[in-house]
Scaffold this motif. Structure first.
Motif, PDB file in Angstrom:
ATOM      1  N   ASN A  39       0.822  -1.211   0.000  1.00 27.94           N
ATOM      2  CA  ASN A  39       0.000   0.000   0.000  1.00 27.94           C
ATOM      3  C   ASN A  39       0.858   1.263   0.000  1.00 27.94           C
ATOM      4  OD1 ASN A  39       0.806  -0.168   2.719  1.00 27.94           O
ATOM      5  ND2 ASN A  39      -1.100   0.710   3.459  1.00 27.94           N
ATOM      6  N   LYS A  40       2.053   1.190   0.565  1.00 29.36           N
ATOM      7  CA  LYS A  40       2.913   2.373   0.597  1.00 29.36           C
ATOM      8  C   LYS A  40       3.336   2.774  -0.815  1.00 29.36           C
ATOM      9  CE  LYS A  40       3.028   2.750   5.067  1.00 29.36           C
ATOM     10  NZ  LYS A  40       2.152   1.621   5.436  1.00 29.36           N
ATOM     11  N   TRP A  41       3.599   1.774  -1.617  1.00 30.89           N
ATOM     12  CA  TRP A  41       4.002   2.052  -2.997  1.00 30.89           C
ATOM     13  C   TRP A  41       2.885   2.809  -3.723  1.00 30.89           C
ATOM     14  CZ3 TRP A  41       8.414   2.194  -5.340  1.00 30.89           C
ATOM     15  CH2 TRP A  41       8.465   2.180  -6.729  1.00 30.89           C
ATOM     16  N   PHE A  42       1.653   2.364  -3.522  1.00 29.48           N
ATOM     17  CA  PHE A  42       0.508   3.035  -4.156  1.00 29.48           C
ATOM     18  C   PHE A  42       0.361   4.468  -3.638  1.00 29.48           C
ATOM     19  CE2 PHE A  42      -0.634  -1.289  -5.178  1.00 29.48           C
ATOM     20  CZ  PHE A  42      -1.251  -1.165  -6.410  1.00 29.48           C
ATOM     21  N   LYS A  43       0.445   4.615  -2.313  1.00 25.50           N
ATOM     22  CA  LYS A  43       0.208   5.930  -1.722  1.00 25.50           C
ATOM     23  C   LYS A  43       1.244   6.956  -2.167  1.00 25.50           C
ATOM     24  CE  LYS A  43      -0.208   4.557   2.744  1.00 25.50           C
ATOM     25  NZ  LYS A  43      -0.470   4.726   4.190  1.00 25.50           N
ATOM     26  N   LEU A  44       2.480   6.497  -2.421  1.00 21.53           N
ATOM     27  CA  LEU A  44       3.555   7.442  -2.690  1.00 21.53           C
ATOM     28  C   LEU A  44       3.513   8.033  -4.099  1.00 21.53           C
ATOM     29  CD1 LEU A  44       6.395   5.600  -0.797  1.00 21.53           C
ATOM     30  CD2 LEU A  44       5.677   7.976  -0.392  1.00 21.53           C
ATOM     31  N   SER A  67      10.134   1.169   9.997  1.00 19.66           N
ATOM     32  CA  SER A  67       9.031   1.775   9.259  1.00 19.66           C
ATOM     33  C   SER A  67       8.928   1.309   7.803  1.00 19.66           C
ATOM     34  CB  SER A  67       9.195   3.298   9.291  1.00 19.66           C
ATOM     35  OG  SER A  67       8.359   3.915   8.357  1.00 19.66           O
ATOM     36  N   ASN A  68       7.778   0.741   7.455  1.00 19.83           N
ATOM     37  CA  ASN A  68       7.513   0.384   6.053  1.00 19.83           C
ATOM     38  C   ASN A  68       7.489   1.636   5.187  1.00 19.83           C
ATOM     39  OD1 ASN A  68       7.091  -2.353   6.703  1.00 19.83           O
ATOM     40  ND2 ASN A  68       4.951  -1.952   7.244  1.00 19.83           N
ATOM     41  N   HIS A  69       6.945   2.713   5.748  1.00 22.02           N
ATOM     42  CA  HIS A  69       6.807   3.955   4.995  1.00 22.02           C
ATOM     43  C   HIS A  69       8.166   4.544   4.626  1.00 22.02           C
ATOM     44  CE1 HIS A  69       5.569   7.971   3.870  1.00 22.02           C
ATOM     45  NE2 HIS A  69       6.278   8.479   4.846  1.00 22.02           N
ATOM     46  N   VAL A 169      -5.937  -0.525   9.109  1.00 20.42           N
ATOM     47  CA  VAL A 169      -5.970   0.937   9.188  1.00 20.42           C
ATOM     48  C   VAL A 169      -4.901   1.444  10.157  1.00 20.42           C
ATOM     49  CG1 VAL A 169      -7.346   2.913   9.955  1.00 20.42           C
ATOM     50  CG2 VAL A 169      -8.414   1.106   8.609  1.00 20.42           C
ATOM     51  N   GLY A 170      -3.967   2.232   9.594  1.00 19.83           N
ATOM     52  CA  GLY A 170      -3.013   2.964  10.426  1.00 19.83           C
ATOM     53  C   GLY A 170      -3.460   4.416  10.466  1.00 19.83           C
ATOM     54  N   THR A 171      -3.178   5.134   9.369  1.00 22.01           N
ATOM     55  CA  THR A 171      -3.694   6.505   9.237  1.00 22.01           C
ATOM     56  C   THR A 171      -5.088   6.516   8.602  1.00 22.01           C
ATOM     57  OG1 THR A 171      -2.787   6.817   7.015  1.00 22.01           O
ATOM     58  CG2 THR A 171      -1.350   7.374   8.876  1.00 22.01           C
ATOM     59  N   GLY A 172      -5.443   5.430   7.898  1.00 26.89           N
ATOM     60  CA  GLY A 172      -6.730   5.368   7.198  1.00 26.89           C
ATOM     61  C   GLY A 172      -6.664   5.869   5.764  1.00 26.89           C
ATOM     62  N   THR A 173      -5.484   6.242   5.306  1.00 27.43           N
ATOM     63  CA  THR A 173      -5.352   6.763   3.937  1.00 27.43           C
ATOM     64  C   THR A 173      -5.686   5.680   2.909  1.00 27.43           C
ATOM     65  OG1 THR A 173      -3.555   8.133   4.773  1.00 27.43           O
ATOM     66  CG2 THR A 173      -3.794   7.996   2.385  1.00 27.43           C
ATOM     67  N   THR A 174      -5.227   4.463   3.147  1.00 27.34           N
ATOM     68  CA  THR A 174      -5.494   3.371   2.215  1.00 27.34           C
ATOM     69  C   THR A 174      -6.988   3.069   2.171  1.00 27.34           C
ATOM     70  OG1 THR A 174      -3.331   2.470   2.754  1.00 27.34           O
ATOM     71  CG2 THR A 174      -4.858   1.000   1.615  1.00 27.34           C
ATOM     72  N   LEU A 175      -7.619   3.051   3.343  1.00 29.28           N
ATOM     73  CA  LEU A 175      -9.061   2.801   3.396  1.00 29.28           C
ATOM     74  C   LEU A 175      -9.816   3.891   2.622  1.00 29.28           C
ATOM     75  CD1 LEU A 175     -11.320   1.595   6.184  1.00 29.28           C
ATOM     76  CD2 LEU A 175     -11.772   3.840   5.249  1.00 29.28           C
ATOM     77  N   HIS A 279      -4.134  -7.560   1.430  1.00 26.09           N
ATOM     78  CA  HIS A 279      -2.815  -7.765   2.052  1.00 26.09           C
ATOM     79  C   HIS A 279      -1.946  -6.576   1.680  1.00 26.09           C
ATOM     80  CE1 HIS A 279       0.856  -9.282   3.540  1.00 26.09           C
ATOM     81  NE2 HIS A 279       0.548 -10.557   3.538  1.00 26.09           N
ATOM     82  N   SER A 280      -1.726  -5.691   2.658  1.00 24.66           N
ATOM     83  CA  SER A 280      -1.052  -4.429   2.357  1.00 24.66           C
ATOM     84  C   SER A 280       0.473  -4.511   2.464  1.00 24.66           C
ATOM     85  CB  SER A 280      -1.605  -3.337   3.276  1.00 24.66           C
ATOM     86  OG  SER A 280      -1.867  -3.855   4.576  1.00 24.66           O
ATOM     87  N   GLY A 281       1.006  -5.712   2.613  1.00 23.14           N
ATOM     88  CA  GLY A 281       2.465  -5.867   2.604  1.00 23.14           C
ATOM     89  C   GLY A 281       3.059  -5.761   3.993  1.00 23.14           C
TER      90      GLY A 281
HETATM   91  C1  LIG Z   1       1.268   1.575   6.616  1.00 20.02           C
HETATM   92  C2  LIG Z   1       0.592   0.270   6.517  1.00 20.02           C
HETATM   93  C3  LIG Z   1      -0.808   0.140   6.687  1.00 20.02           C
HETATM   94  C4  LIG Z   1      -1.676   1.298   7.095  1.00 20.02           C
HETATM   95  O1  LIG Z   1      -2.003   2.114   6.016  1.00 20.02           O
HETATM   96  P1  LIG Z   1      -2.797   3.467   6.245  1.00 20.02           P
HETATM   97  O2  LIG Z   1      -3.024   3.978   4.884  1.00 20.02           O
HETATM   98  O3  LIG Z   1      -1.878   4.380   7.033  1.00 20.02           O
HETATM   99  O4  LIG Z   1      -4.017   3.179   7.003  1.00 20.02           O
HETATM  100  C5  LIG Z   1      -1.379  -1.094   6.505  1.00 20.02           C
HETATM  101  N1  LIG Z   1      -0.627  -2.181   6.204  1.00 20.02           N
HETATM  102  C6  LIG Z   1       0.704  -2.097   6.063  1.00 20.02           C
HETATM  103  C7  LIG Z   1       1.462  -3.332   5.774  1.00 20.02           C
HETATM  104  C8  LIG Z   1       1.364  -0.882   6.210  1.00 20.02           C
HETATM  105  O5  LIG Z   1       2.694  -0.826   6.081  1.00 20.02           O
END
Ligand SMILES: *Cc1c(COP(=O)(O)O)cnc(C)c1O
Length: 296
Positions: A39-44, A67-69, A169-175, A279-281
């Protein structure tokens, strides 16, 4: 670095969940890259496009030692021809974590700041002169560009065929991106891995009013809070890998799969639902665990 989206796929867990009347599948964004998390790759993507459009040559962002980010930002900046600086929580350790070693290898300059200073999320005064030529991305890539990048997940093959999706959900940006990308046609459930009362508002502020009610957050699966773990969670992750062949991480996707499994078994999804778990990695973070903790 180019990461082909064709590396992703959808794994069907039909047989496992048939007895509960639902069809469950997992979208494997973890397969994009072993270190640069899905998901980080997509968000960036849109964040970096913004940096380039505004002729910034450096990206500054924040993260902890695992940090994955941070590592995803380092890799994405390198592939976009941008410099990157990571402001890292805590004093510089004698031995860097594998995550930070990777980030540095992708060309990221690491700036360590004491935890109390890091908590302010301010740019250290020694770096102020860099700001005119830099784009600052908040922790986790939260914001409209991150949402727009995550919305592209909805365009991957088969995503639209599902009636429901479930995402960590961490920040919720992906959701928020998923809700936008599926246009409210899919019921999106978020599993918070942090205990943060501000999440619903933070997510709504990324959504147009018409989509404000098109998601729900299912609390009760944070296992004590961000990056906290229990023996039950570790056992579940090992069992889940044994029965599905799908690896997970302790911070996000272990809790996500635990929740999805529990919800599916307990009638949360109406009979006949087609549920897609994202599966967001984030598997690179498992390198923080003692060897032998996980069976994958
Ligand atoms: C950062 C992260 C999330 C959370 O994503 P948000 O967009 O911040 O909610 C979920 N899964 C993985 C694996 C992440 O690294």
């Amino acid at each position: 670095m180019v990461i082909p989206l064709s590396h992703t796929r959808t794994d069907s867990l039909k047989k496992l969940y048939q007895p509960f009347g639902v069809e469950l599948s997992v979208l494997r964004l973890d397969l994009l890259h072993p270190v640069v998390s899905g998901n980080k790759w997509f968000k960036l993507g849109p964040w970096l496009a913004e940096a380039i459009a505004h002729e910034k040559h450096t990206v500054i962002t924040f993260g902890g030692a695992w940090s994955n980010h941070l590592v995803a930002t380092a890799a994405a900046c390198r592939s976009a021809g941008l410099g990157s600086i990571g402001i890292v929580r805590g004093e510089e350790p004698p031995v860097l974590s594998p995550t930070l070693v990777d980030a540095r290898q992708f060309g990221m300059q690491l700036v360590f700041v004491p935890r109390n200073v890091y908590a302010t999320k301010e740019i250290p005064s020694s770096m102020m002169h860099l700001l005119p030529n830099s784009l600052v991305i908040g922790e986790g890539g939260y914001g409209a560009p991150g949402r727009d990048g995550a919305a592209q997940i909805a365009s991957l093959p088969h995503v639209h065929e599902h009636t429901h999706s479930v995402v960590a959900v961490g920040t919720g940006t992906t959701l928020a991106g998923l809700v936008c990308g599926t246009g409210g046609h899919q019921s999106v459930t978020g599993i918070p891995v942090v205990n943060d009362d501000g999440l619903p508002d933070a997510i709504r502020s990324l959504l147009p009013p018409a989509l404000h009610d098109r998601f729900r957050l299912q609390a009760g699966f944070s296992f004590g809070g961000y990056a906290k773990k229990t023996g039950e969670l570790v056992r579940f992750m090992n069992d889940w890998f044994r029965s599905t062949g799908i690896p997970s991480d302790l911070v996000y996707t272990g809790k996500l799969f635990f929740a999805a499994d529990s919800l599916a078994r307990n009638g949360f999804f109406p009979a006949g639902s087609r549920v897609l778990v994202i599966h967001s990695g984030g598997l690179q973070g498992n390198r923080s665990l003692p060897a032998g903790t996980l069976n994958f």
